[in-house]
Design an enzyme around this catalytic site. Structure first.
Site: not given
Length: 489
Positions: A273, A275, A422, A437
């Site tokens: 995906h 993000d 990723h 994150r």
């Protein structure tokens, strides 16, 4: 009469396959073999179905399972009902100890295998280690309500950078490229000490190389957030956890021994995906710092949208440049609700170009991903499904376009969500993997046509530009085809 104490799970999803996987994540496969596996895949019609009740025995208790299904406005609504049936003689429905024990057995059935889909159902596990060094960053799911996101001003910092990136690269002890396509590690850089000039050059380097790695970084989460704000306003995730210390702009990635990812609940393909690509302004230069990780396993892989575009035939490239696709937050929100977690902002769907242009480089990138891209608009469904399946598999399976990174504590990866997808590897259970994150918003995705109209520049194919810089005369129109060759490894 049979006691009618009822335990009901109701889930809403976009696809039949995800409905089916979600059932199997709640109840053991063997228990639902005849009911779920043989019947669910046949339900696809905008009318209501009901299924004859099935009788099963599990852990000495007999159950009647009723399944009902309806498809309404392209969404599937599944109701799974379990009635506990007394194995004793028929009796009046009074609240006896046996019946309560049987109701508890139903709950135990749900809780027995603490496994989950790590993508759509966030981990709510906690091993209970009160002495854990980073306990304040463990995941929590506060019941908050946020308004819909509005368009925000974003300044592309990569446009201010020296194309040679002399200030940043000159400060590094070593610059190591992982592959020709993507992935660079900078050694000897302390991210806390970067000047604004170096930050701008970092934005350009990440836009060019897709993902850049740093190790032994001591910056705090507040310093990580400050670095991220240089690239854009920070995103707050609507469903995934925030740390217990209440930092709403921090996305927590956490898995420990208390919950095991269930391979029957997801495929490896759908873990790939970009993000929150469903947002109006999806993320740009995103950073993830691992604070606790396994000695081995738990790697992350990135795949290049630049390289995927470059590897397509010119005719197909041109065709895709004119298409747009729907990116949806619905499945992620439904997964959170199914797990009993709050959704802090209502899910949205956005339409983005299939080929977008990175404003920092002017290069074209395929912008679809298995996690959130649902369909291509304006073309037949069969055609959309075939194109997306092809692109998804290229992203996930073409190792020439991928890089893999093994984390160590205090490693940081900074990637451009606009041009790479990723996927984490969930091979480390029962070890703990904990990361934080910071996610800046980028610009609204820009199509090739719009980019060229707005800038007066011609959007480029990254690979052709690299070859040009290397002095390679690469023919793409078939007039000078290379000789066929084989592979010897």
């Amino acid at each position: 009469m049979i006691d009618s104490r009822l335990s009901r799970v109701q889930l809403t999803f976009e696809s039949i396959s995800y409905v089916r996987r979600s059932i199997l994540s709640v109840f053991p496969t063997s228990f639902l073999d005849r009911v779920a596996q043989s019947r669910i895949t046949t339900f696809y019609s905008p009318i209501i179905y009901s299924v004859a009740q099935e009788h099963e025995t599990y852990h000495g208790t007999r159950y009647i399972i009723g399944l009902g299904f309806s498809a309404i406005s392209s969404k599937a609504v599944l109701t799974l009902e379990l009635f506990c049936v007394s194995t004793s003689k028929i009796m009046a429905p009074v609240a006896t100890k046996t019946e309560f024990e049987q109701v508890s057995a139903v709950q135990a059935l749900k809780d027995e295998a603490k496994v989950f889909n790590p993508f759509y159902s966030p981990s709510i596990g906690d091993d209970g280690d009160a002495d854990y060094k980073y306990a304040e960053f463990k995941p929590t799911f506060p019941k908050l309500s946020w308004p819909p996101l509005e368009e925000q001003k974003v300044v592309e910092r990569g446009l201010f950078a020296d194309s040679q990136k002399k200030s940043l690269l000159g400060a590094a002890k070593k610059v190591r490229h992982y592959t020709p396509v993507l992935g660079t590690e900078l050694e000897g850089i302390d991210l806390r000490q970067l000047s604004n000039t170096q930050r701008d050059e970092l934005a350009l380097l990440v836009a060019e190389r897709g993902v850049v790695f740093f190790r032994d970084q001591e910056l705090t989460i507040h310093e990580q957030l400050d670095l991220a704000r240089h690239f854009g306003p920070l995103h707050k995730h609507a469903t995934t956890p925030i740390p217990k210390n209440g930092l709403e702009e921090v996305h927590v990635v956490y898995n420990d021994s208390s919950r095991r990812p269930d391979p029957t609940a997801f495929s490896k393909l759908e873990l790939w995906h970009s993000d929150v690509s469903y947002e109006l302004q999806p993320p740009s230069i995103t950073s993830l710092k691992v604070i606790t990780g396994p000695e081995f396993g738990g790697d992350t892989l990135w795949s290049s949208g630049y390289a995927l575009y470059s590897g397509l035939s010119p005719g197909f490239q041109k065709y895709l440049e004119g298409l747009s696709a729907v990116h949806s937050a619905v499945a992620q929100a439904d997964g959170a609700r199914a797990a009993g977690l709050p959704v802090r902002r209502e899910p949205i769907e956005s339409v983005h170009p299939v080929v977008r242009v990175n404003p920092a480089t002017g290069w074209k990138s395929i912008y679809v991903n298995p996690g959130f891209t649902r369909r291509i608009v304006g073309i037949p469904k069969a055609e959309s499904d075939a194109i997306l399946s092809f692109l998804f598999h290229q992203l996930a399976e073409n190792t020439d376009s991928q890089v893999r990174f093994h984390w160590e504590p205090n490693s940081i990866a900074i990637w451009d969500n606009r041009v790479v997808v990723h996927s984490a590897t969930f091979d480390f259970w029962p070890a703990t993997r904990h990361a934080l994150r910071a996610t800046p918003h980028g610009e609204k995705p820009t199509s090739v046509e719009d980019y060229e109209k707005q800038t007066g520049k011609v959007a480029k194919d990254r690979q052709l530009e690299i070859w040009k810089q290397q002095g390679v005369d690469a023919q793409t129109n078939g007039s000078n085809p290379s000789k066929p060759r084989g592979y010897n490894d």
